[in-house]
Structure formats: structure tokens, C-alpha cells
Motif scaffolding. Structure first.
Motif, short mmCIF file in Angstrom:
data_model
loop_
_atom_site.label_atom_id
_atom_site.label_comp_id
_atom_site.label_asym_id
_atom_site.label_seq_id
_atom_site.Cartn_x
_atom_site.Cartn_y
_atom_site.Cartn_z
N LYS A 190 55.93 3.88 5.59
CA LYS A 190 56.00 2.43 5.34
C LYS A 190 56.79 1.69 6.42
O LYS A 190 56.59 0.49 6.64
N LEU A 191 57.70 2.40 7.08
CA LEU A 191 58.54 1.76 8.11
C LEU A 191 58.71 2.73 9.26
O LEU A 191 58.94 3.93 9.05
N GLN A 192 58.59 2.22 10.47
CA GLN A 192 58.80 3.05 11.66
C GLN A 192 59.89 2.43 12.52
O GLN A 192 59.81 1.27 12.89
N VAL A 193 60.93 3.22 12.79
CA VAL A 193 61.98 2.82 13.71
C VAL A 193 61.99 3.88 14.79
O VAL A 193 62.59 4.94 14.64
N GLN A 194 61.32 3.59 15.89
CA GLN A 194 61.02 4.64 16.85
C GLN A 194 62.26 5.32 17.42
O GLN A 194 62.25 6.54 17.63
N HIS A 195 63.34 4.55 17.70
CA HIS A 195 64.51 5.18 18.30
C HIS A 195 65.32 5.97 17.27
O HIS A 195 66.22 6.72 17.64
N PHE B 277 74.59 17.03 18.10
CA PHE B 277 73.47 16.21 18.55
C PHE B 277 73.63 14.79 18.00
O PHE B 277 73.89 14.60 16.82
N SER B 278 73.48 13.81 18.88
CA SER B 278 73.53 12.42 18.44
C SER B 278 72.17 12.07 17.84
O SER B 278 71.25 11.66 18.54
N GLY B 279 72.06 12.27 16.55
CA GLY B 279 70.79 12.12 15.87
C GLY B 279 70.72 10.87 15.01
O GLY B 279 71.67 10.08 14.93
N LEU B 280 69.58 10.69 14.37
CA LEU B 280 69.39 9.62 13.39
C LEU B 280 68.27 10.06 12.44
O LEU B 280 67.56 11.03 12.72
N GLU B 281 68.10 9.32 11.37
CA GLU B 281 67.09 9.68 10.39
C GLU B 281 65.67 9.49 10.94
O GLU B 281 65.43 8.59 11.75
N ASN B 282 64.76 10.33 10.45
CA ASN B 282 63.34 10.14 10.71
C ASN B 282 62.84 9.14 9.66
O ASN B 282 62.40 9.50 8.57
N VAL B 283 62.95 7.86 9.99
CA VAL B 283 62.66 6.80 9.03
C VAL B 283 61.20 6.81 8.60
O VAL B 283 60.88 6.61 7.43
N HIS B 284 60.31 7.04 9.55
CA HIS B 284 58.88 7.07 9.24
C HIS B 284 58.59 8.10 8.16
O HIS B 284 57.83 7.85 7.21
N THR C 89 70.29 11.41 23.67
CA THR C 89 69.08 10.98 24.37
C THR C 89 69.00 9.45 24.29
O THR C 89 69.66 8.84 23.46
N ASN C 90 68.17 8.86 25.14
CA ASN C 90 68.16 7.40 25.22
C ASN C 90 66.74 6.84 25.16
O ASN C 90 66.04 6.77 26.17
N PHE C 91 66.33 6.45 23.98
CA PHE C 91 65.01 5.87 23.76
C PHE C 91 64.77 4.65 24.64
O PHE C 91 63.66 4.42 25.14
N PHE C 92 65.81 3.85 24.84
CA PHE C 92 65.64 2.57 25.52
C PHE C 92 65.48 2.70 27.03
O PHE C 92 65.34 1.69 27.72
N GLU C 93 65.47 3.93 27.54
CA GLU C 93 65.10 4.13 28.95
C GLU C 93 63.59 3.98 29.13
O GLU C 93 63.13 3.63 30.20
N HIS C 94 62.82 4.30 28.06
CA HIS C 94 61.36 4.33 28.21
C HIS C 94 60.62 3.74 27.01
O HIS C 94 59.42 3.54 27.07
N TYR C 95 61.31 3.50 25.90
CA TYR C 95 60.71 2.94 24.69
C TYR C 95 59.58 3.81 24.13
O TYR C 95 58.58 3.30 23.63
N SER C 96 59.77 5.12 24.20
CA SER C 96 58.75 6.03 23.69
C SER C 96 59.36 7.03 22.72
O SER C 96 60.19 7.86 23.12
N LYS C 97 58.94 6.95 21.46
CA LYS C 97 59.40 7.92 20.46
C LYS C 97 58.99 9.34 20.85
O LYS C 97 59.76 10.29 20.71
N GLU C 98 57.76 9.47 21.36
CA GLU C 98 57.25 10.78 21.72
C GLU C 98 58.06 11.41 22.84
O GLU C 98 58.38 12.60 22.81
N LYS C 99 58.41 10.60 23.85
CA LYS C 99 59.22 11.12 24.95
C LYS C 99 60.60 11.54 24.47
O LYS C 99 61.12 12.59 24.87
N GLU C 100 61.20 10.72 23.62
CA GLU C 100 62.55 11.06 23.16
C GLU C 100 62.53 12.32 22.31
O GLU C 100 63.41 13.18 22.45
#
Length: 299
Positions: free
Chosen positions: A124-129, A111-118, A79-90
Motif C-alpha cells: 500500500k505504501l512504498q518508501v524506497q530509501h 547496519f544502518s537499516g530501516l523497515e521494508n515499508v512496502h 548506504t546512501n539511496f540519495f546518491e542515485h534514487y534507486s531502491k534496487e541499487k541500494e
């Protein structure tokens, strides 16, 4: 002769999806169903000529997405966060795909995933993508879809695109404006991801249910700069910019990327040894830079 199992690749004309599609097509162990919104684009035509079944589907159109997954053995999903810059949409995109994979009984999703940093940092830290992909990872497992998450490190390719070195005012040096301090940063050529994913599909019992941090090597920004200098004959240096200064650079996504680098400074789990096992022919940064020598010289 039994028909080859179909792997549906969602995002097949992007960097990650293209790497996976290209590798699977060359290997021929699986049949490739390449999903793209525009089947007439050159990248789609190239996949078709290479032997892929190219189908039109939109990540927001459940009917077309369902058809693309119907009859498939497995899927590679990006999925591509940078198409819309929305964590919720992604996150919603990932969950929609998970529901359809469940519906069609796919046997293995990478699945091309990543950690749920929040979540990991207690807010303490939010990395939306990262966070949106992390929520999708969790959902795949909640609904019991057989899934492997590949958490891909910083692309070497980014040094020639979104993190291109900046020429100094005197024109004598090029600065790598990346706020990592002296902490090593994992990296990989995106072209090497395809073989990693193929190995995972070939060994489902070993990797289903796993989170795999994918990285070729760990280098400091100073070391990346030294290699660029060696290969190009130009002088590259680490700007030593801080995350606080980086997020004020003013471009769209500056704060998001500053938070990403803050997280990367905690050195998340990226497994170099396992990456080399999955793809014994991975390219280190020196080899990558040598292959892109002219690009670095032309900056």
C-alpha cells in the motif's frame, strides 16, 4: 598486549559514518578502518590524523570492498539511496556488502537499516530509501551474518539542511514544511549515533540479531517550532502542510519524502529508553537548538 579489533566503517566520511568513526577513535576500544572513495578529501585526512586507517574502496568495486573488510572483526555499514534514487541499487549495495562480510567471517555488523515499508504495508505504501535498506537487512539475516540493525530517526540536523524552515512572504515567520500533522516525530542529533553504535559493539551477545530504533525524543512539529522560536528569538510555526501538497512541491525526491512522512505518521518503533541506555549523553532538541543558535538565527 593484544591488537585491538578492527571495525571497518563503510561511509566513514558521511554523517552517520563520521559520527561512528569519531566516537570509536576517541574511545580507543577498537581500531578504526575508515572506508572512502576519495582518501584525499579533507574529511578523510581528518580521520587519518585522528588515528584511523583510511582506505580507498568503492561500494561498486567488489575487489576494493573485499580488501577493506579483510581481517576486520566487525563493520558499521551505511548506504546512501540519495546518491542515485534507486531502491534496487541500494538493496544490491547492501547485499554485496553482506556477502563480503560473510566471506570474511566478520563477527558483528552494525547496519544502518530501516523497515521494508512496502512489505509491511502489503504494497500500500512504498518508501524506497527505507525499502532498499529493509531488503538488505533481510538478506544479512538470510545468509546468517551476525548483524544488528540501527534504524535511525529523523536527524535534528535536517532542520538546517534538507528541511530548512521557509521564510513566509511577509518575512515575519518561518514555516516548518513537514507533513506530520499533530503526530509526534522521533528525532536525534546524528552526532549522538556514534556512542549508540559503540555500545552495541561492546555488547554483541545482547544486540546481535536485534533491530534497534534509535531516537532521543518524540516531538510534534509544533513543539520543534516552539523550541526554535525560544532559542533564536524568531517566530517558527508548523505550516500544517499535507503529504498530498508536499509531494507536489516539485523538488527531486518530494514524492519519496512525502511517503516517508506518511509512514512516520504511523509511529514506527523507535526506542527512546533504549537509545538513552546505549548513549546516556544524548542531546535533546532544545540542547541541539541551543548549540546551533546562530544557525537558526541566520536562516
Amino acid at each position: 598486549m593484544a591488537a585491538r579489533k578492527i571495525i571497518t566503517i563503510i561511509g566513514a566520511t558521511g554523517a552517520q559514518g563520521g559520527s561512528v568513526a569519531s566516537t570509536l577513535l576517541k574511545d580507543s576500544s577498537f581500531s578504526v578502518r575508515a572506508v572512502t572513495r576519495d582518501v584525499s578529501k579533507p574529511a578523510a585526512e581528518k580521520l587519518r590524523k585522528a588515528g584511523a586507517e583510511v582506505v580507498a574502496a568503492d561500494i561498486y568495486d567488489e575487489k576494493s570492498l573485499s580488501a577493506a573488510l579483510n581481517g576486520a572483526y566487525g563493520a558499521f555499514v551505511v548506504t546512501n539511496f540519495f546518491e542515485h534514487y534507486s531502491k534496487e541499487k541500494e538493496a544490491a549495495e547492501g547485499k554485496r556488502i553482506a556477502d563480503l562480510c560473510k566471506k570474511h567471517g566478520l563477527k558483528h555488523v552494525v547496519f544502518s537499516g530501516l523497515e521494508n515499508v512496502h512489505k509491511l504495508t502489503g504494497g500500500k505504501l512504498q518508501v524506497q530509501h527505507f525499502d532498499g535498506k529493509g531488503e538488505a537487512e533481510e538478506y544479512f539475516r538470510e545468509i546468517h551474518v551476525p548483524m544488528t540493525s540501527v534504524r535511525v530517526a529523523f536527524y535534528f540536523d535536517n532542520f538546517l539542511t534538507i528541511c530548512k524552515p521557509q521564510k513566509s512572504k511577509d518575512g515575519k515567520t518561518y514555516q516548518l514544511v513537514i507533513p506530520m500533522g499533530n503526530v509526534p516525530m522521533d528525532g536525534i542529533s546524528v552526532a549522538d549515533l556514534g556512542r549508540v553504535v559503540l555500545s552495541i559493539f561492546e555488547n554483541p551477545s545482547e544486540y546481535i540479531g536485534k533491530d534497534i530504533g534509535v531516537s532521543t525524543e518524540k516531538l510534534t512539529i509544533k513543539q520543534y517550532a516552539e523550541i526554535m522560536s525560544k532559542v533564536s528569538g524568531k517566530t517558527f510555526v508548523d505550516s500544517q502542510i499535507t503529504p498530498e501538497a508536499y509531494e507536489k512541491l516539485g523538488f527531486r525526491g518530494a514524492e519519496e519524502l512525502a511517503n516517508m512522512f506518511r509512514y512516520l505518521q504511523t509511529v514506527p518503533d523507535r526506542d527512546v529508553k533504549l537509545t538513552h541506555k546505549l548513549n546516556p549523553n544524548t542531546t535533546n532538541f532544545l540542547q541541539f537548538a541551543e548549540s546551533k543558535k546562530k544557525d537558526f538565527q541566520d536562516l
